[in-house]
Design an enzyme around this catalytic site. Structure first.
Site, PDB file in Angstrom:
ATOM      1  N   SER A  55       0.764  -1.258   0.084  1.00 56.97           N
ATOM      2  CA  SER A  55       0.010   0.138   0.022  1.00 56.97           C
ATOM      3  C   SER A  55       0.859   1.421   0.125  1.00 56.97           C
ATOM      4  O   SER A  55       0.398   2.365  -0.533  1.00 56.97           O
ATOM      5  CB  SER A  55      -0.811   0.002   1.332  1.00 56.97           C
ATOM      6  OG  SER A  55      -0.426  -0.135   2.357  1.00 56.97           O
ATOM      7  N   GLY A  93      -1.980  -4.194   1.097  1.00 52.42           N
ATOM      8  CA  GLY A  93      -2.170  -5.507   1.646  1.00 52.42           C
ATOM      9  C   GLY A  93      -1.235  -6.719   1.418  1.00 52.42           C
ATOM     10  O   GLY A  93      -1.109  -7.927   1.948  1.00 52.42           O
ATOM     11  N   ASN A 121       3.936  -5.564   5.934  1.00 53.93           N
ATOM     12  CA  ASN A 121       2.647  -6.472   6.189  1.00 53.93           C
ATOM     13  C   ASN A 121       2.890  -7.691   6.914  1.00 53.93           C
ATOM     14  O   ASN A 121       2.372  -8.129   7.875  1.00 53.93           O
ATOM     15  CB  ASN A 121       1.900  -6.458   5.310  1.00 53.93           C
ATOM     16  CG  ASN A 121       1.175  -5.406   4.443  1.00 53.93           C
ATOM     17  OD1 ASN A 121       0.541  -4.563   5.461  1.00 53.93           O
ATOM     18  ND2 ASN A 121       1.163  -5.168   3.454  1.00 53.93           N
ATOM     19  N   ASP A 204      -4.825   6.424  10.197  1.00 56.11           N
ATOM     20  CA  ASP A 204      -4.681   5.160  10.624  1.00 56.11           C
ATOM     21  C   ASP A 204      -3.230   5.213  11.221  1.00 56.11           C
ATOM     22  O   ASP A 204      -2.884   4.072  12.001  1.00 56.11           O
ATOM     23  CB  ASP A 204      -4.711   4.110   9.725  1.00 56.11           C
ATOM     24  CG  ASP A 204      -3.760   4.307   8.389  1.00 56.11           C
ATOM     25  OD1 ASP A 204      -2.826   5.291   8.461  1.00 56.11           O
ATOM     26  OD2 ASP A 204      -3.928   3.958   7.388  1.00 56.11           O
ATOM     27  N   HIS A 207      -0.211   5.020   6.925  1.00 59.54           N
ATOM     28  CA  HIS A 207       0.002   5.334   5.721  1.00 59.54           C
ATOM     29  C   HIS A 207       0.258   6.832   5.407  1.00 59.54           C
ATOM     30  O   HIS A 207      -0.588   7.661   6.104  1.00 59.54           O
ATOM     31  CB  HIS A 207      -1.329   5.004   4.717  1.00 59.54           C
ATOM     32  CG  HIS A 207      -1.551   3.430   4.746  1.00 59.54           C
ATOM     33  ND1 HIS A 207      -2.086   2.705   5.644  1.00 59.54           N
ATOM     34  CD2 HIS A 207      -0.820   2.616   4.018  1.00 59.54           C
ATOM     35  CE1 HIS A 207      -2.378   1.649   5.307  1.00 59.54           C
ATOM     36  NE2 HIS A 207      -1.494   1.391   4.066  1.00 59.54           N
TER      37      HIS A 207
END
Length: 228
Positions: A55, A93, A121, A204, A207
């Site tokens: 991402s 992801g 991730n 979040d 990011h």
């Protein structure tokens, strides 16, 4: 006498017409001869830079993906007149395992520079470091096998110590170890100057914002500019 004058006029007109026709043919021939030199030279074929990641590469959460660091690198390249085209192969992801499965399809397209940005991730999910290392190495091996002359770059990643300090340290060391082992360019920490800075990250906290991506682009550019 009258017939002679008429004949003379007709002769002069005929000579004039032939003369004009000859001049036009000569002018056309000159244009034809100069046409090849006036034609534009074919544009140089651009080399391909592939950003292969998750991402962060995809520009998750941005209004315009071109505001992500990969898109900003393309703008920098264009401003400098360099003949490179950026291909954004980021998938939100994505884990290193997923990347290892996807890379075969991607390598059907030619590339000249390969920037690998994966692993974040894995760390967030607590995947064993040995697994992350194995997958990253497999991806690098596949790129080298298919395009041995391509320049490879590895973007380093770090994670918070909430998974334990031992895990965080081992995870961080994977990137430096692989860069050294494969003799490739290392971006020590892609999120340098952005990670943990709330004003440079989206809600979040993971990011980057558009402003954060500008810093990421600088972190990348410093390491890859000499390769171009």
């Amino acid at each position: 006498m009258r017939r002679f004058k008429t004949f003379l006029v007709l002769s002069l007109l005929t000579a004039a017409l032939f003369s004009c026709g000859g001049e036009k043919k000569e002018e056309s021939a000159q244009k034809a001869d100069s046409a090849p030199t006036a034609a534009k030279a074919p544009a140089a074929k651009k080399k391909i830079i592939v950003f292969f990641g998750n991402s962060l590469t995809a520009g998750y959460g941005l209004d315009d993906p071109s505001q992500g660091f990969a898109g900003l690198i393309q703008k920098r390249i264009d401003s400098l007149g360099l003949q490179y085209k950026v291909v954004n192969a980021g998938v939100s992801g994505e884990t290193t395992s997923g990347g290892n499965s996807r890379i075969d399809w991607l390598l059907k397209q030619p590339l000249d520079v390969f920037v690998l940005e994966l692993g974040g991730n894995d760390g967030l999910r607590g995947i064993p470091v040995s697994e992350t290392r194995k997958n990253l190495q497999a991806i690098l091996d596949k790129v080298k096998a298919k395009y041995p002359d391509a320049k490879r770059v590895l973007a380093g990643m770090q994670i918070p110590p909430n998974m334990g300090q031992k895990y965080a340290t081992e995870f961080k060391d994977v990137y430096a170890d692989l860069a050294k082992k494969n003799d490739i360019t290392l971006i020590p920490f892609l999120l340098e100057g952005v990670g943990g800075e709330s004003k440079l990250n989206q809600a979040d906290g993971i990011h980057p914002t558009a402003e954060g991506h500008k810093i990421l682009a600088e972190n990348v550019w410093i390491r890859i500019k000499d390769l171009l």
